[in-house]
Design a protein around this motif. Structure first.
Motif, PDB file in Angstrom:
ATOM      1  N   GLU A 192       0.821  -1.207   0.000  1.00  0.00           N
ATOM      2  CA  GLU A 192       0.000   0.000   0.000  1.00  0.00           C
ATOM      3  C   GLU A 192       0.856   1.260   0.000  1.00  0.00           C
ATOM      4  N   LEU A 193       1.936   1.233   0.794  1.00  0.00           N
ATOM      5  CA  LEU A 193       2.783   2.431   0.914  1.00  0.00           C
ATOM      6  C   LEU A 193       3.873   2.488  -0.155  1.00  0.00           C
ATOM      7  N   LEU A 194       3.918   1.460  -0.985  1.00  0.00           N
ATOM      8  CA  LEU A 194       4.934   1.390  -2.049  1.00  0.00           C
ATOM      9  C   LEU A 194       6.346   1.384  -1.473  1.00  0.00           C
ATOM     10  N   ILE A 195       6.513   0.676  -0.371  1.00  0.00           N
ATOM     11  CA  ILE A 195       7.843   0.564   0.216  1.00  0.00           C
ATOM     12  C   ILE A 195       8.179  -0.897   0.423  1.00  0.00           C
ATOM     13  N   ASN A 196       9.399  -1.146   0.894  1.00  0.00           N
ATOM     14  CA  ASN A 196       9.859  -2.516   1.083  1.00  0.00           C
ATOM     15  C   ASN A 196       9.295  -3.136   2.370  1.00  0.00           C
ATOM     16  N   PRO A 197       8.884  -4.400   2.317  1.00  0.00           N
ATOM     17  CA  PRO A 197       8.348  -5.045   3.530  1.00  0.00           C
ATOM     18  C   PRO A 197       9.294  -4.962   4.720  1.00  0.00           C
ATOM     19  N   ASN A 198      10.588  -4.994   4.464  1.00  0.00           N
ATOM     20  CA  ASN A 198      11.532  -4.917   5.579  1.00  0.00           C
ATOM     21  C   ASN A 198      11.375  -3.619   6.367  1.00  0.00           C
ATOM     22  N   THR A 199      11.026  -2.564   5.685  1.00  0.00           N
ATOM     23  CA  THR A 199      10.870  -1.269   6.350  1.00  0.00           C
ATOM     24  C   THR A 199       9.667  -1.300   7.290  1.00  0.00           C
ATOM     25  N   VAL A 200       8.582  -1.904   6.836  1.00  0.00           N
ATOM     26  CA  VAL A 200       7.407  -2.049   7.704  1.00  0.00           C
ATOM     27  C   VAL A 200       7.753  -2.959   8.879  1.00  0.00           C
ATOM     28  N   ALA A 201       8.481  -4.038   8.580  1.00  0.00           N
ATOM     29  CA  ALA A 201       8.852  -4.990   9.627  1.00  0.00           C
ATOM     30  C   ALA A 201       9.674  -4.300  10.705  1.00  0.00           C
ATOM     31  N   ARG A 202      10.548  -3.412  10.276  1.00  0.00           N
ATOM     32  CA  ARG A 202      11.376  -2.669  11.234  1.00  0.00           C
ATOM     33  C   ARG A 202      10.496  -1.838  12.170  1.00  0.00           C
ATOM     34  N   ALA A 203       9.480  -1.183  11.591  1.00  0.00           N
ATOM     35  CA  ALA A 203       8.567  -0.370  12.397  1.00  0.00           C
ATOM     36  C   ALA A 203       7.810  -1.253  13.391  1.00  0.00           C
ATOM     37  N   TYR A 204       7.298  -2.398  12.920  1.00  0.00           N
ATOM     38  CA  TYR A 204       6.529  -3.295  13.790  1.00  0.00           C
ATOM     39  C   TYR A 204       7.417  -3.856  14.907  1.00  0.00           C
ATOM     40  N   ARG A 205       8.645  -4.203  14.550  1.00  0.00           N
ATOM     41  CA  ARG A 205       9.556  -4.765  15.556  1.00  0.00           C
ATOM     42  C   ARG A 205       9.814  -3.739  16.651  1.00  0.00           C
TER      43      ARG A 205
END
Lengths: 131, 131, 131, 131
Positions: C44-57
């Motif tokens: 949705e945000l057009l970014i890499n999943p790792n970046t979202v994962a970093r935020a969630y972690r």
DNA sequence: GTGGTCTAGACCACC
DNA sequence: GTGGTCTAGACCACA
């Protein structure tokens, strides 16, 4: 009886495998004894049946159990074939790891021994509490 | 100095974190001492720099080290604040695990104690062999 | 719903963290509500999943969410424990920064106040435009 | 006079640039006034001279200052050419951001206004304390 | 399908 | 040179 620690880094299926190997070695599970059904164990441990299935599949591949399709899983006749070395390696590894940790924290052999005996004592008392 | 076991279930970054916590506790690393650079340690351990960076970032969030941008990572002044309980929990856990394993294999307290002392002796000889 | 500004100096994962903290505080996300999956939000945000994962972690380490392996991430039961001070600090910081900017540009308190109210009015009209 | 926040996500050289733009707009720095030397400012701010040099280089490229080789940097004659819009954009952005934050936290326009005036009042008192 | 770990390699701010 | 962020994409444990 069996417990799993979902917060551990060790995969749940590995924890399950280890538990059954111990039960077999102790004789609590004898050749041709049935293992709990995948669904029952999964329900009891609050985990996904696929995870239990993975553990059983591994145990079968390693020769500890065999599967009767549509019936269930049973302890293999020659299930104790590798048990001595399995037992030894599992025990050696965990004890050696504990000793390594203690050494790396700078404890002397005497301190390590004292700490171990303290924990062993605490563990024995734990039994009385019904753990 | 530091070793990692890539075949372990424990993530590499967790192994690195634990190693540095031990070094800080032992006093081998004192407040404001520099940690090896991310790239150097990654090269030495034959792993990816991102993995080391993950370990360092965690250690910083936990308060054990601090980072100077463009300079490097250093042991925090109050790095030992939580070390006593950290050390205790790490040691207790590994020792208790070893005892649990032994009990589940059906060993008596005396057997457990004898086995532990045997491994402790072997470990001490290991030091002489230059490990 | 969530937006990120990839041209901002603020890291994307920090922007994501802040957005979820706001949603939790507002009550749009309640305890045990699921967060969007890492892959979905990344798409949705057009970014890499790792970046979202970093935020969630990070959010998990800070106690705002918890993770069920193989299931997803959920708002923690005590997610609002630190929210009051979090909210306060985030709001104070951004407002104080705006005031500091205005003062450094030589504006008088009256001018600052008038400018702020002008922008607040513009912002409210913005809502009507369907922003 | 100038301050930088090394813990901010905004690069230090951007913070320095903004500070000088404000001083020029306020008239504290007039055309042909000398800027502090790169080394002096770096020493004062406890940062690397390269960082100050980067800020000065940007300011020169944007037309706010000019450089005399071997002498130093000076405010450009037409330094205020873009200042009005610069000022406006900097102020609008920071004020709008503060308003956006407050709205996202669920505050009503009245609450936002009250909070802003509270902080503005606090800020004015801060001046008396010699900040 | 989910999240977690790890790799390889890019670009950036800072020293 | 340093660490920090981000991307792209792999493999794994788990549901």
């Amino acid at each position: 009886m069996i417990k799993v620690d979902t917060s551990s880094f060790v995969p749940i299926y590995e924890q399950i495998k280890k538990e059954f190997k111990k039960e077999i070695f102790r004789g609590d599970l004898k050749p041709n004894d049935p293992l709990p059904s995948i669904r029952d164990l999964a329900t009891e441990l609050l985990i996904n049946p696929n995870t239990v299935a993975r553990a059983y599949r591994d145990l079968e591949m390693e020769g500890f159990i065999y599967t009767k399709k549509g019936k269930g899983c049973y302890v293999a006749d020659d299930s104790t074939r590798f048990m001595a070395e399995e037992r030894k390696s599992i025990l050696m590894i965990s004890i050696d790891e504990a000793i390594e940790e203690a050494k790396k924290f700078g404890l002397s052999p005497e301190e390590i021994k004292r700490l171990f005996e303290e924990r062993l004592g605490a563990s024995l008392k734990g039994i009385d509490k019904g753990e």
